[in-house]
Design a protein around this motif. Structure first.
Motif, PDB file in Angstrom:
ATOM      1  N   THR A  81       0.819  -1.209   0.000  1.00  0.00           N
ATOM      2  CA  THR A  81       0.000   0.000   0.000  1.00  0.00           C
ATOM      3  C   THR A  81       0.858   1.266   0.000  1.00  0.00           C
ATOM      4  OG1 THR A  81      -1.850  -1.145   1.035  1.00  0.00           O
ATOM      5  CG2 THR A  81      -1.762   1.239   1.334  1.00  0.00           C
TER       6      THR A  81
ATOM      7  N   CYS B 279      -4.774  -2.923   1.176  1.00  0.00           N
ATOM      8  CA  CYS B 279      -5.342  -3.328   2.456  1.00  0.00           C
ATOM      9  C   CYS B 279      -4.235  -3.386   3.489  1.00  0.00           C
ATOM     10  CB  CYS B 279      -6.030  -4.688   2.329  1.00  0.00           C
ATOM     11  SG  CYS B 279      -6.711  -5.298   3.880  1.00  0.00           S
ATOM     12  N   VAL B 280      -4.379  -2.589   4.531  1.00  0.00           N
ATOM     13  CA  VAL B 280      -3.443  -2.590   5.645  1.00  0.00           C
ATOM     14  C   VAL B 280      -4.230  -2.977   6.889  1.00  0.00           C
ATOM     15  CG1 VAL B 280      -1.742  -1.259   6.953  1.00  0.00           C
ATOM     16  CG2 VAL B 280      -2.182  -0.694   4.553  1.00  0.00           C
TER      17      VAL B 280
ATOM     18  N   GLN C  16      -4.522  -3.698  10.865  1.00  0.00           N
ATOM     19  CA  GLN C  16      -3.907  -3.241  12.120  1.00  0.00           C
ATOM     20  C   GLN C  16      -3.105  -4.373  12.749  1.00  0.00           C
ATOM     21  OE1 GLN C  16      -3.967  -0.145  13.858  1.00  0.00           O
ATOM     22  NE2 GLN C  16      -2.486  -1.202  15.109  1.00  0.00           N
TER      23      GLN C  16
ATOM     24  N   PHE D 135       1.151   0.383  11.078  1.00  0.00           N
ATOM     25  CA  PHE D 135      -0.161   0.567  10.450  1.00  0.00           C
ATOM     26  C   PHE D 135      -0.451   2.056  10.246  1.00  0.00           C
ATOM     27  CE2 PHE D 135      -4.665   1.488  11.178  1.00  0.00           C
ATOM     28  CZ  PHE D 135      -5.310   0.662  10.266  1.00  0.00           C
ATOM     29  N   ASP D 136      -0.275   2.839  11.307  1.00  0.00           N
ATOM     30  CA  ASP D 136      -0.589   4.276  11.243  1.00  0.00           C
ATOM     31  C   ASP D 136       0.262   4.996  10.210  1.00  0.00           C
ATOM     32  OD1 ASP D 136      -2.453   4.058  13.385  1.00  0.00           O
ATOM     33  OD2 ASP D 136      -0.783   4.117  14.808  1.00  0.00           O
TER      34      ASP D 136
ATOM     35  N   CYS E  15      -0.800   3.853   6.536  1.00  0.00           N
ATOM     36  CA  CYS E  15      -2.118   4.380   6.139  1.00  0.00           C
ATOM     37  C   CYS E  15      -2.085   5.882   5.912  1.00  0.00           C
ATOM     38  CB  CYS E  15      -3.167   4.024   7.194  1.00  0.00           C
ATOM     39  SG  CYS E  15      -3.466   2.260   7.351  1.00  0.00           S
TER      40      CYS E  15
ATOM     41  N   VAL F 139      -8.383   1.886  -0.385  1.00  0.00           N
ATOM     42  CA  VAL F 139      -7.542   1.175   0.573  1.00  0.00           C
ATOM     43  C   VAL F 139      -8.360   0.844   1.818  1.00  0.00           C
ATOM     44  CG1 VAL F 139      -5.467   1.299   2.003  1.00  0.00           C
ATOM     45  CG2 VAL F 139      -5.473   2.334  -0.283  1.00  0.00           C
TER      46      VAL F 139
ATOM     47  N   THR G 172      -8.571  -0.234   5.706  1.00  0.00           N
ATOM     48  CA  THR G 172      -7.736  -0.055   6.894  1.00  0.00           C
ATOM     49  C   THR G 172      -8.420  -0.714   8.095  1.00  0.00           C
ATOM     50  OG1 THR G 172      -8.755   2.105   7.306  1.00  0.00           O
ATOM     51  CG2 THR G 172      -6.705   2.078   6.025  1.00  0.00           C
TER      52      THR G 172
END
Length: 164
Positions: A64, A89-90, A92, A98-99, A102, A124, A126
């Motif tokens: 991503t 697709c990320v 958590q 992750f942060d 995204c 995307v 999340t």
């Protein structure tokens, strides 16, 4: 079905002729089960709108984080495209990775769109869990790839209207 979460019932209702529309779809190879489902949903919508398969160009990218760069490459190297759909697709995890991913992807995708005044769509996911991702990639909350394709078509129509 909770309509508050499922927007996939939204269909393209524009009157634009998309026989000449060209699009790059950048697809993250990370979480492939999810991103492939998103791609298939987007592809269905675009083909139903009349875009020939030969004008739907798929680019697979590592993850991503790389989606904004792919979108920029598409805009620079293919000036005749009408825009880009970015699918990723990320999920958590246990760290703040992750942060960062995204936020960078969202800001980068928006920046490419603003820089080129063409639609670059943020498709995307999340989610917090694998199940939440599956629910949004053809599961109980629809297919967010379809929604991204509808947004792309609507924005192509807006772009064409703005130029006329």
């Amino acid at each position: 079905m909770n309509q508050g979460h499922d927007l996939s019932h939204i269909t393209y209702e524009g009157s634009g002729n998309h026989a000449s529309t060209q699009v790059v779809i950048a697809v993250s190879k990370w979480n492939t089960q999810i991103t492939e489902a998103l791609f298939q949903g987007a592809l269905r919508v675009l083909e139903e709108a009349g875009i020939p398969a030969s004008q739907i160009i798929r680019w697979d990218v590592p993850g991503t984080y790389e989606l904004p760069t792919a979108a920029k490459m598409a805009m620079v190297n293919r000036p005749n495209i009408d825009g880009v759909i970015c699918l990723g697709c990320v999920i958590q995890g246990e760290t703040r990775h992750f942060d960062f991913i995204c936020q960078a992807a969202a800001q980068g995708i928006m920046q490419v769109s603003l820089d080129h005044a063409k639609p670059v769509i943020f498709g995307v996911l999340t989610p917090d869990t694998d199940q939440q991702a599956l629910d949004r990639a053809g599961g109980k909350y629809g297919n967010k790839g379809e929604e991204a394709a509808v947004a792309f078509l609507d924005m192509v129509d807006v772009h064409r209207m703005a130029k006329s």
